[in-house]
Design a protein around this motif. Structure first.
Motif, PDB file in Angstrom:
ATOM      1  N   HIS A  20       2.481  33.260  15.733  1.00  0.00           N
ATOM      2  CA  HIS A  20       3.260  31.577  16.094  1.00  0.00           C
ATOM      3  C   HIS A  20       2.554  31.670  17.329  1.00  0.00           C
ATOM      4  N   ASP A  21       2.431  32.931  17.595  1.00  0.00           N
ATOM      5  CA  ASP A  21       2.110  32.565  19.748  1.00  0.00           C
ATOM      6  C   ASP A  21       0.276  32.028  19.621  1.00  0.00           C
ATOM      7  N   GLU A  22      -0.015  32.322  18.635  1.00  0.00           N
ATOM      8  CA  GLU A  22      -1.617  32.010  18.304  1.00  0.00           C
ATOM      9  C   GLU A  22      -1.512  30.401  17.899  1.00  0.00           C
ATOM     10  N   THR A  23      -1.052  30.066  16.532  1.00  0.00           N
ATOM     11  CA  THR A  23      -0.805  29.323  16.556  1.00  0.00           C
ATOM     12  C   THR A  23      -0.595  27.620  17.914  1.00  0.00           C
ATOM     13  N   LEU A  24       0.757  28.292  18.178  1.00  0.00           N
ATOM     14  CA  LEU A  24       1.050  27.347  19.043  1.00  0.00           C
ATOM     15  C   LEU A  24       0.331  27.175  20.060  1.00  0.00           C
ATOM     16  N   TRP A  25      -0.413  28.221  20.588  1.00  0.00           N
ATOM     17  CA  TRP A  25      -1.591  28.228  21.333  1.00  0.00           C
ATOM     18  C   TRP A  25      -2.428  26.958  20.838  1.00  0.00           C
ATOM     19  N   MET A  26      -3.004  27.404  19.598  1.00  0.00           N
ATOM     20  CA  MET A  26      -4.188  26.410  19.125  1.00  0.00           C
ATOM     21  C   MET A  26      -3.555  24.771  19.068  1.00  0.00           C
ATOM     22  N   ARG A  31      -3.642  19.768  22.165  1.00  0.00           N
ATOM     23  CA  ARG A  31      -3.327  18.552  22.732  1.00  0.00           C
ATOM     24  C   ARG A  31      -4.589  18.936  23.900  1.00  0.00           C
ATOM     25  N   ASP A  32      -4.721  18.937  24.688  1.00  0.00           N
ATOM     26  CA  ASP A  32      -5.308  18.878  26.286  1.00  0.00           C
ATOM     27  C   ASP A  32      -6.684  19.084  25.579  1.00  0.00           C
ATOM     28  N   LEU A  33      -7.234  18.983  24.824  1.00  0.00           N
ATOM     29  CA  LEU A  33      -9.051  18.147  24.742  1.00  0.00           C
ATOM     30  C   LEU A  33      -8.360  16.850  24.496  1.00  0.00           C
ATOM     31  N   ALA A  34      -7.713  16.680  23.392  1.00  0.00           N
ATOM     32  CA  ALA A  34      -7.545  14.828  22.958  1.00  0.00           C
ATOM     33  C   ALA A  34      -6.997  14.173  23.949  1.00  0.00           C
ATOM     34  N   GLN A  36      -7.536  14.902  27.062  1.00  0.00           N
ATOM     35  CA  GLN A  36      -9.416  14.576  27.828  1.00  0.00           C
ATOM     36  C   GLN A  36      -9.941  13.245  27.680  1.00  0.00           C
ATOM     37  N   LYS A  37     -10.065  13.516  25.969  1.00  0.00           N
ATOM     38  CA  LYS A  37     -11.094  12.361  25.676  1.00  0.00           C
ATOM     39  C   LYS A  37     -11.061  10.920  26.164  1.00  0.00           C
ATOM     40  N   VAL A  38      -9.771  10.736  26.661  1.00  0.00           N
ATOM     41  CA  VAL A  38      -9.003   9.479  27.579  1.00  0.00           C
ATOM     42  C   VAL A  38      -8.697   9.652  28.069  1.00  0.00           C
ATOM     43  N   PRO A  39     -10.164   8.501  29.098  1.00  0.00           N
ATOM     44  CA  PRO A  39     -10.127   8.665  30.947  1.00  0.00           C
ATOM     45  C   PRO A  39      -8.683   8.059  31.142  1.00  0.00           C
ATOM     46  N   GLU A  40      -7.987   7.210  30.705  1.00  0.00           N
ATOM     47  CA  GLU A  40      -6.511   6.644  30.891  1.00  0.00           C
ATOM     48  C   GLU A  40      -5.364   7.527  30.569  1.00  0.00           C
ATOM     49  N   TRP A  41      -5.602   8.717  30.364  1.00  0.00           N
ATOM     50  CA  TRP A  41      -4.691   9.227  29.904  1.00  0.00           C
ATOM     51  C   TRP A  41      -3.352   8.856  30.931  1.00  0.00           C
ATOM     52  N   GLU A  42      -3.603   9.695  32.046  1.00  0.00           N
ATOM     53  CA  GLU A  42      -2.368   9.666  32.760  1.00  0.00           C
ATOM     54  C   GLU A  42      -1.820   8.134  33.119  1.00  0.00           C
ATOM     55  N   ASN A  43      -2.701   7.668  33.379  1.00  0.00           N
ATOM     56  CA  ASN A  43      -2.178   6.135  33.160  1.00  0.00           C
ATOM     57  C   ASN A  43      -1.060   5.444  32.181  1.00  0.00           C
ATOM     58  N   LEU A  44      -1.741   6.124  31.001  1.00  0.00           N
ATOM     59  CA  LEU A  44      -0.784   5.568  29.723  1.00  0.00           C
ATOM     60  C   LEU A  44       0.450   6.119  29.809  1.00  0.00           C
ATOM     61  N   SER A 255      -0.593  13.704  22.104  1.00  0.00           N
ATOM     62  CA  SER A 255      -0.019  15.054  22.240  1.00  0.00           C
ATOM     63  C   SER A 255       1.117  15.789  21.351  1.00  0.00           C
ATOM     64  N   ALA A 256       1.538  15.285  20.074  1.00  0.00           N
ATOM     65  CA  ALA A 256       2.245  15.672  19.212  1.00  0.00           C
ATOM     66  C   ALA A 256       1.189  17.278  18.037  1.00  0.00           C
TER      67      ALA A 256
END
Length: 293
Positions: A20-26, A31-34, A36-44, A255-256
Motif C-alpha cells: 500500500h505504501d509503495e503504491t501510493l508513493w508510485m 503526479r510530480d513528474l506529470a 513538472q512537464k507543464v511549465p505553467e503548472w503553478e500558474n494553472l 494531479s490524480a
C-alpha cells in the motif's frame, strides 16, 4: 467505522502495508513528474483557484444560471439540501421507472451520501461498474482511496475474490484475464439496465451542461444504454464558462494519476429523444461550511 481501529487491523499484515505504501508513493511520483512537464503548472493552479473563489463568491447566481440553462436543454433539475433528500430523490426516480437494479459509475458524492446501502435497504440492487469500486463492493468494503478505491489489495486478493464471485480460474492472477472476466460480468449488467447513475466532475453555468471524466468508459456505457441517467452533483462542482474547463482538465488527471488527461471526458447537455436526464444538486453542509469565517 473507527479509522484508528481499521488502520491498526490493516497494518497487522506487513506485506499489504508495504504494498500500500509503495503504491501510493508510485502514484505521487507519477503526479510530480506529470506536473513538472507543464511549465505553467503553478500558474494553472492559481487560475483554477481564482475561478473556484469566484464561483464560491457568486454561487447563488451561478447555480440559478446553471439550473435555467440545464432546464432549457431538457435536463430535469432537482435540489437536495442533504444526503437524505438526495437519496430519496434517487429512489423516487427509480420507483417511477419500476427499476429494481441500477448501474452506477464511481461517485464520491454518492459515497458521501451512503446511497448504496440506502437503495439496498429499499430493495434496489446497485451495481458499481468502476472496476475498483466493483471489487470493494464484492468485499462489502468502502473505497480506500478517492481515486483508486482498491489500492489496498494485491493481485492475489482479487484473483481469489473473482474465483469466488465470478468463477474465474483459481490461482490465475493475470491482470488481463481478471479484467476480461470483470468486463464480461459487467457487460451483462449494462445491457439490462434501465437507469444509470453517475457523478459529475464539472457543471458549466454558461451552457447548462455537465462533464464526467473516467478512464474505463463505464459511465458512458451505462448512460448510453439506459433510458434514464441520474447525475449526482455537489454544488461546489460548478464552473462559470466552458472556456474555464480547459484549465481544470489540464490539472485534473495529472494531479490524480499522473496522466495527461482522462481517457474519457464526456459532455452531457441534454437527453436523447425518448430518454431522460435527472441532475441532482446537493448541498449536504456545503453552504454551512461556506458561511464560516
Amino acid at each position: 467505522m473507527s479509522h484508528s481501529k481499521a488502520s491498526t487491523d490493516f497494518l497487522r499484515n506487513a506485506e499489504h502495508a508495504k504494498w500500500h505504501d509503495e503504491t501510493l508513493w508510485m502514484i505521487r511520483e507519477k503526479r510530480d513528474l506529470a506536473s513538472q512537464k507543464v511549465p505553467e503548472w503553478e500558474n494553472l493552479r492559481t487560475i483554477a483557484s481564482s475561478i473556484k473563489e469566484h464561483v464560491l463568491s457568486n454561487l447563488d447566481h451561478l447555480l440559478l444560471e446553471f439550473e435555467a440553462n440545464a432546464t432549457k436543454n431538457g435536463i430535469q433539475v432537482h435540489w437536495a439540501k442533504d444526503a437524505q433528500e438526495h437519496n430519496q430523490i434517487v429512489l423516487d426516480i427509480l420507483k417511477k421507472q419500476s427499476c429494481a437494479q441500477v448501474v452506477k459509475s464511481k461517485s464520491i458524492l454518492t459515497e458521501e451520501c451512503h446511497l448504496n446501502p440506502f437503495l439496498e435497504k429499499n430493495g434496489i440492487e446497485v451495481i458499481d461498474t468502476d472496476l475498483g469500486e466493483r471489487i470493494v463492493q464484492f468485499l462489502h468494503q468502502p473505497p480506500s482511496h478517492i481515486v483508486l478505491p482498491a489500492i489496498h489489495l494485491k493481485k492475489r486478493d482479487i484473483s481469489e475474490l473473482f474465483h469466488q464471485k465470478l468463477q474465474t480460474e483459481k490461482g490465475n492472477e493475470d491482470p488481463y484475464y481478471l479484467t476480461q472476466a470483470a468486463r464480461t460480468h459487467l457487460r451483462e449488467k449494462f445491457l439490462k439496465a434501465k437507469v444509470a447513475i453517475t457523478g459529475v466532475n464539472f457543471g458549466i453555468a454558461e451552457t447548462g451542461e455537465f462533464v464526467v471524466c473516467t478512464n474505463e468508459g463505464n459511465a458512458d456505457m451505462g448512460v448510453h444504454l439506459a433510458d434514464v441517467h441520474i447525475a449526482c452533483m455537489g454544488i461546489e462542482k460548478l464552473i462559470p464558462r466552458r472556456n474555464d474547463l480547459g484549465v481544470f482538465l489540464r490539472l485534473l488527471a495529472r494531479s490524480a494519476t499522473g496522466q495527461a488527461i482522462t481517457n474519457y471526458t464526456s459532455h452531457f447537455r441534454g437527453p436523447e429523444k425518448g430518454k431522460q436526464i435527472h441532475l441532482i444538486l446537493v448541498d449536504n453542509g456545503r453552504t454551512e461550511q461556506l458561511g464560516r469565517e
